[in-house]
Design an enzyme around this catalytic site. Structure first.
Site, PDB file in Angstrom:
ATOM      1  N   ARG A  47       0.840  -1.216   0.000  1.00  0.00           N
ATOM      2  CA  ARG A  47       0.000   0.000   0.000  1.00  0.00           C
ATOM      3  C   ARG A  47       0.866   1.254   0.000  1.00  0.00           C
ATOM      4  O   ARG A  47       0.526   2.266  -0.593  1.00  0.00           O
ATOM      5  CB  ARG A  47      -0.964  -0.020   1.199  1.00  0.00           C
ATOM      6  N   TYR A  99     -16.559  16.116 -16.158  1.00  0.00           N
ATOM      7  CA  TYR A  99     -16.986  14.729 -16.074  1.00  0.00           C
ATOM      8  C   TYR A  99     -18.036  14.625 -14.961  1.00  0.00           C
ATOM      9  O   TYR A  99     -17.791  15.082 -13.843  1.00  0.00           O
ATOM     10  CB  TYR A  99     -15.789  13.825 -15.778  1.00  0.00           C
ATOM     11  N   ASP A 171      -7.579  18.299 -15.197  1.00  0.00           N
ATOM     12  CA  ASP A 171      -7.866  16.916 -15.533  1.00  0.00           C
ATOM     13  C   ASP A 171      -7.542  16.767 -17.020  1.00  0.00           C
ATOM     14  O   ASP A 171      -8.274  17.265 -17.883  1.00  0.00           O
ATOM     15  CB  ASP A 171      -9.345  16.600 -15.239  1.00  0.00           C
ATOM     16  N   LYS A 196      -8.434   5.400 -19.436  1.00  0.00           N
ATOM     17  CA  LYS A 196      -8.788   5.822 -20.801  1.00  0.00           C
ATOM     18  C   LYS A 196      -7.589   5.661 -21.744  1.00  0.00           C
ATOM     19  O   LYS A 196      -7.126   4.572 -21.949  1.00  0.00           O
ATOM     20  CB  LYS A 196      -9.308   7.259 -20.766  1.00  0.00           C
TER      21      LYS A 196
END
Ligand code: PLP
Length: 373
Positions: A47, A99, A171, A196
């Site tokens: 982690r 978005y 973004d 994406k």
């Protein structure tokens, strides 16, 4: 070094243990300590850090020309980390076209947590200036934006942010580092949904934040990555890194194809309007031509005849797939308002289109038959 070279080499080395030229997959969740309690190889627990994630983060930082990058389990988790790095009571000024998932994150999670949020057309510097408050800490924008493909002058907005003592985050999911470099234009942070274009094959979910400086807000983002733990799995990092090797070539081809398709649609009698920054009459064309290397593989089209006509076109395509998401090798088409839900301001006749790597002629033929009366 040129971007194509960075995309193939950054973050990768021949494995010293085996000579493998593709990165080994490190599934171990925990790493050995020395007898003196130290961790001489730099990894403690997956982690906090993992070799595959480190390779991906180095590559992302190099692609954006940033000082550091933090990879997350999704683009949404990356966005959330940026907002959570602020403090309750801080004010965020966000673009009016966003978005819808980020708009929802702000509305349903971060505003109840204490962030103050306003939305403004970031393409209009006077409106941005007027919407600033004494506690404005972050200006957040997408360019091109999802789903209207509005273009924002990053340099201008970053200047306004900095003059007000705020940060500017972009973004950059739609443009990708293949086409646009927000950090060079003055932004402090770039966020990507690596789901994406960066991974590029519709087979992995991921996100990242890349920072111009490794200190300041990025220290909090890095801490949130470790403490909150929305980290990507090693194989997910491996897949994104593999996808990045072909990113520049994919996006160049998709941009060339999207421009031809946008021109075809703009001339079609069944179409009301096409939103694509590569078209000379797009309101953001001049800024996009200066700010981007090409205009990208995304476009939106408003179909004549309203919602029913748009849904009919999407129902008739044969090569495009009706699906959400974007940036992959296969072309996708989506009636956007119906997935965005009750808060959507997207026109009812709008189809969002992600151009893949099929031949442009075949894609145009498919749209032509779908749009035929
Ligand atoms: N930002 C933009 C511009 C997006 O289009 C998306 C997803 O569509 C996201 C962020 C969220 O990414 P993810 O689906 O990986 O959480």
């Amino acid at each position: 070094m040129k971007l194509e070279t960075i995309a193939v080499h950054a973050g990768r080395t021949v494995d010293p243990a085996t000579g493998a030229i593709t990165p080994p997959l490190h599934l171990s969740t925990t790493f050995e300590r020395d007898a003196d309690t130290s961790y001489p190889r730099g990894f403690v627990y997956t982690r906090s850090g993992n070799p595959n994630r480190k390779m991906l983060e180095e590559c992302l930082a190099a692609l954006e020309g940033g000082a550091a990058a933090a990879a997350f389990a999704s683009g949404s988790a990356a966005c959330a980390a940026v907002f959570q790095a602020l403090r309750p009571g801080d004010h965020v000024l966000a673009h009016d076209d966003l978005y819808h998932g980020v708009a929802r994150l702000l509305r349903e999670v971060l505003q109840p947590w204490g962030l103050q949020v306003d939305r403004v057309d970031m393409g209009d510097p006077a409106k941005v200036q007027a919407a600033l408050r004494p506690n404005t800490r972050l200006l957040w924008l997408e360019t091109p934006s999802n789903p209207m493909l509005k273009i924002v002058d990053i340099e201008r907005v970053a200047q306004i942010a900095h003059a007000a003592g705020a940060l500017c985050a972009v973004d950059g999911t739609w443009a990708t580092p293949a086409l646009q470099h927000p950090l060079q234009a003055g932004a402090d942070l770039v966020v990507h949904s690596t789901t994406k274009y960066l991974s590029g094959h519709s087979d992995v979910l991921g996100g990242a934040v890349v920072a111009r400086a490794a200190d300041g807000i990025f220290e909090r983002i890095r801490a949130l990555q470790e403490i909150a733990g929305a980290v990507p799995a090693p194989f997910d990092c491996w897949l994104v890194l593999r996808g990045i090797a072909t990113l520049p070539l994919r996006v160049q081809a998709q941009s060339a194809s999207a421009l031809r398709i946008a021109e075809f649609l703009a001339d079609h009698t069944g179409v009301d309007s096409v939103h694509y920054p590569g078209l000379a009459d797009h309101p953001g064309h001049a800024v996009a031509a200066r700010q981007m290397q090409a205009f990208g593989g995304m476009l939106s089209v408003q179909v004549q005849g309203g919602r029913a006509a748009a849904i009919r076109v999407a129902a008739r395509v044969r090569l495009f797939t009706r699906a959400t998401s974007l940036g992959s090798v296969e072309s996708l088409i989506e009636h956007r308002a119906s997935i965005e839900g009750a808060h959507s301001t997207t026109p009812d006749n709008l189809l969002r289109v992600s151009i893949g790597l099929e031949h442009t002629d075949d894609l145009i033929a498919d749209l032509a038959q779908a749009l035929a009366p």
